[in-house]
Scaffold this active site. Structure first.
Site, PDB file in Angstrom:
ATOM      1  N   GLY A 231       0.773  -1.237   0.000  1.00 26.99           N
ATOM      2  CA  GLY A 231       0.000   0.000   0.000  1.00 26.99           C
ATOM      3  C   GLY A 231       0.804   1.286   0.000  1.00 26.99           C
ATOM      4  O   GLY A 231       0.248   2.349  -0.243  1.00 26.99           O
ATOM      5  N   GLU A 273       4.863  -6.061   3.210  1.00 26.86           N
ATOM      6  CA  GLU A 273       4.678  -6.856   1.982  1.00 26.86           C
ATOM      7  C   GLU A 273       4.574  -5.890   0.823  1.00 26.86           C
ATOM      8  O   GLU A 273       3.580  -5.873   0.090  1.00 26.86           O
ATOM      9  CB  GLU A 273       3.359  -7.646   2.028  1.00 26.86           C
ATOM     10  N   GLY A 275       4.990  -4.182  -2.714  1.00 26.99           N
ATOM     11  CA  GLY A 275       5.182  -4.589  -4.102  1.00 26.99           C
ATOM     12  C   GLY A 275       5.521  -3.365  -4.930  1.00 26.99           C
ATOM     13  O   GLY A 275       6.646  -3.156  -5.376  1.00 26.99           O
ATOM     14  N   ARG A 276       4.528  -2.503  -5.080  1.00 31.12           N
ATOM     15  CA  ARG A 276       4.664  -1.304  -5.907  1.00 31.12           C
ATOM     16  C   ARG A 276       5.863  -0.448  -5.499  1.00 31.12           C
ATOM     17  O   ARG A 276       6.632   0.000  -6.341  1.00 31.12           O
ATOM     18  CB  ARG A 276       3.377  -0.471  -5.767  1.00 31.12           C
ATOM     19  N   ARG A 311      -2.886  -1.305 -16.699  1.00 30.89           N
ATOM     20  CA  ARG A 311      -3.391  -0.350 -15.704  1.00 30.89           C
ATOM     21  C   ARG A 311      -4.163   0.825 -16.310  1.00 30.89           C
ATOM     22  O   ARG A 311      -5.214   1.188 -15.789  1.00 30.89           O
ATOM     23  CB  ARG A 311      -2.261   0.144 -14.789  1.00 30.89           C
ATOM     24  N   TYR A 315      -7.882   0.730 -14.933  1.00 34.26           N
ATOM     25  CA  TYR A 315      -8.239   1.697 -13.883  1.00 34.26           C
ATOM     26  C   TYR A 315      -8.201   3.143 -14.384  1.00 34.26           C
ATOM     27  O   TYR A 315      -8.335   4.062 -13.572  1.00 34.26           O
ATOM     28  CB  TYR A 315      -7.234   1.649 -12.721  1.00 34.26           C
ATOM     29  N   CYS A 342      -8.425  -4.531 -30.261  1.00 34.90           N
ATOM     30  CA  CYS A 342      -9.739  -4.133 -30.745  1.00 34.90           C
ATOM     31  C   CYS A 342     -10.609  -3.780 -29.544  1.00 34.90           C
ATOM     32  O   CYS A 342     -11.640  -4.411 -29.283  1.00 34.90           O
ATOM     33  CB  CYS A 342     -10.355  -5.270 -31.551  1.00 34.90           C
ATOM     34  N   GLU A 343     -10.146  -2.815 -28.792  1.00 38.97           N
ATOM     35  CA  GLU A 343     -10.819  -2.329 -27.587  1.00 38.97           C
ATOM     36  C   GLU A 343     -10.488  -0.857 -27.508  1.00 38.97           C
ATOM     37  O   GLU A 343      -9.302  -0.492 -27.504  1.00 38.97           O
ATOM     38  CB  GLU A 343     -10.233  -2.998 -26.328  1.00 38.97           C
TER      39      GLU A 343
HETATM   40  C1  LIG Z   1      -1.098  -6.741  -3.671  1.00 44.29           C
HETATM   41  C2  LIG Z   1      -0.701  -7.059  -2.293  1.00 44.29           C
HETATM   42  C3  LIG Z   1       0.451  -6.503  -1.723  1.00 44.29           C
HETATM   43  C4  LIG Z   1       1.305  -5.505  -2.442  1.00 44.29           C
HETATM   44  O1  LIG Z   1       0.626  -4.326  -2.660  1.00 44.29           O
HETATM   45  P1  LIG Z   1       1.392  -3.045  -3.240  1.00 44.29           P
HETATM   46  O2  LIG Z   1       0.315  -2.039  -3.380  1.00 44.29           O
HETATM   47  O3  LIG Z   1       1.999  -3.450  -4.516  1.00 44.29           O
HETATM   48  O4  LIG Z   1       2.407  -2.660  -2.230  1.00 44.29           O
HETATM   49  C5  LIG Z   1       0.783  -6.898  -0.445  1.00 44.29           C
HETATM   50  N1  LIG Z   1       0.049  -7.782   0.250  1.00 44.29           N
HETATM   51  C6  LIG Z   1      -1.076  -8.328  -0.255  1.00 44.29           C
HETATM   52  C7  LIG Z   1      -1.828  -9.312   0.561  1.00 44.29           C
HETATM   53  C8  LIG Z   1      -1.491  -7.985  -1.528  1.00 44.29           C
HETATM   54  O5  LIG Z   1      -2.605  -8.510  -2.018  1.00 44.29           O
END
Ligand SMILES: *Cc1c(COP(=O)(O)O)cnc(C)c1O
Length: 424
Positions: A231, A273, A275-276, A311, A315, A342-343
């Site tokens: 997040g 956790e 990711g982004r 994305r 979104y 084709c979208e």
């Molecule tokens: C998608 C997800 C993340 C990573 O989210 P980011 O926005 O990329 O940081 C972490 N934990 C869980 C359970 C997720 O589904």
């Protein structure tokens, strides 16, 4: 914040001699510096660990780079677990945060020794039945409902989210786990996505720390780790300010000192956790302008499409675009930059002010390092691109080859003329 590319026109002209566009390119230097900064920001917490959200960028080469900085893997599916295993990341270095989880996935997670994070109270008997008994270490995902607010307004809407247990369920579930012999307990929540503010983690942490204290008071269960999940966002737009991970780490530390330490919970480990935040800015999609079209609007057609980056179509997400070699040219043209699906939503940009684009120009679509390639699909029979790593020494390494028609047709091995399709 000014949006700059980590690759130059000259470098791209070299790369395309070997690897044609489109491709995703990752910046090893940026990935390493950021991972180091994250590690430092949470070094005050003894048990701190980042579990990289594999779904963001499921590539073992990149996962292994992050592992050098102590990052494990946050997996959510069977194949993500396989990836983690293949990268030699197992046991307590895997967090398994899934939802609506198939039995086989739980089985593999347990075999690999992953820490399982349960999304619902009904998953306790489900897991027990699959495994015979519960693992000694388990985590629960919390959903407070309502809306998640920060100082300048509502940030997200947990009440609408399918994830997690309510507070009464959570309190009941810890009691059940304790009675069934679980010895180590985690608390997890993911309440807002792509937050571009230093406030999110500290606010979330305070909520979870207070809840951990309440859990201890009401059930006697001592939480061992609090997982702040993902997040923490990135500035996709040039007018956004980048998060400062040092400030975020310090904000979490303050909440920790104020809430957990006085309650005798000063040994709690903090997990993330992300990711982004780990990968987003350190990847880009490089594509070439192959058509221009002047009808009711001005269109630039490129050789990438939504299959390579979903994305914007999914979104309406903004991704900054740089026309290589024209970084300093005036943005005095207004274009829709489109792919070939084709979208009609297959547009990387709508009414975007850009320098005049000539056919053959290379466009860099920024911030595709997370939830970019990985969201790809095969609509219109489009094939997924290669992934390349720009090494710290300036060389380029292929870290996933582009799909070929044979890959696309591989699952037709039940078709009588499969030979024709596979080229074999
Ligand atoms: C998608 C997800 C993340 C990573 O989210 P980011 O926005 O990329 O940081 C972490 N934990 C869980 C359970 C997720 O589904």
């Amino acid at each position: 914040m000014e949006k700059k590319t980590f690759v130059t026109k000259e470098q791209v002209e070299e790369i395309v001699k070997k690897y044609p566009t489109p491709f995703h390119l990752y910046d090893e230097k940026g990935i390493r510096e950021n991972a180091e900064a994250l590690k430092k920001a949470f070094s005050w917490n003894k048990g701190y660990k980042e579990y990289f959200a594999v779904k963001a960028t499921p590539n073992p080469f990149l996962i292994k780079i992050l592992h050098e900085y102590g990052c494990g893997c946050d997996c959510s599916s069977y194949t993500e677990l396989m990836l983690s295993d293949a990268a030699d990341i197992r046991g307590n270095e895997i967090m398994f945060s899934s939802n609506d989880t198939p039995a086989e996935d739980y089985k593999l997670a347990a075999e690999l020794g992953a820490t399982i994070n349960l999304d619902d109270i009904t998953h306790i008997p489900f897991l027990e039945e699959i495994l015979g008994s519960l693992p000694k270490r388990l985590s629960l995902r919390y959903n407070p409902g309502g809306v998640f607010k920060i100082s300048n307004g509502i940030m997200d809407n947990p009440g609408d989210a399918k994830y997690g247990l309510t507070k009464p369920q959570l309190l009941e579930a810890y009691g059940i786990l304790r009675d069934k012999g679980v010895e180590e307990f985690g608390l997890h929540a993911f309440l807002a996505s792509n937050t571009v503010t230093n406030e999110y983690y500290p606010l979330l942490a305070r909520q979870l720390f207070e809840l951990a204290v309440e859990v201890k008071e009401k059930t006697g269960v001592s939480i061992n780790f609090v997982n702040l999940s993902g997040g923490v966002g990135i500035p996709y737009r040039p007018d956004q300010e980048k998060n400062d991970i040092a400030v975020i780490g310090e904000g979490v530390r303050k909440a920790f000192e104020e809430v957990l330490v006085p309650a005798g919970l000063g040994d709690v480990a903090i997990y993330t956790e992300l990711g982004r935040f780990m990968m987003g800015p350190y990847g880009c999609l490089v594509t070439k302008a192959i058509h221009e079209k002047h009808t009711h609007k001005e269109y630039i057609g490129v050789d990438a499409c939504a299959v390579n980056l979903m994305r914007p179509a999914m979104y309406g997400a903004y991704h900054h675009i740089t026309v290589l070699g024209k970084e300093n040219a005036p943005a005095d043209h207004v274009y829709d930059v489109t792919g070939s699906l084709c979208e009609n939503n297959d547009k990387f940009a709508i009414d975007r002010e850009l320098p005049e684009i000539d056919m053959g120009d290379y466009l860099v679509i920024h911030d595709t390092g997370a939830h970019g390639f990985s969201m790809g699909y095969n609509y219109n029979g489009k094939l997924k691109s290669a992934e390349l790593l720009l090494r710290t020494d300036g060389s380029v390494q292929l870290i996933r080859r582009a799909e070929t028609p044979a890959d696309y047709f591989a699952t037709f091995d039940c078709f009588e003329d499969y030979k024709k399709l596979s080229g074999k």
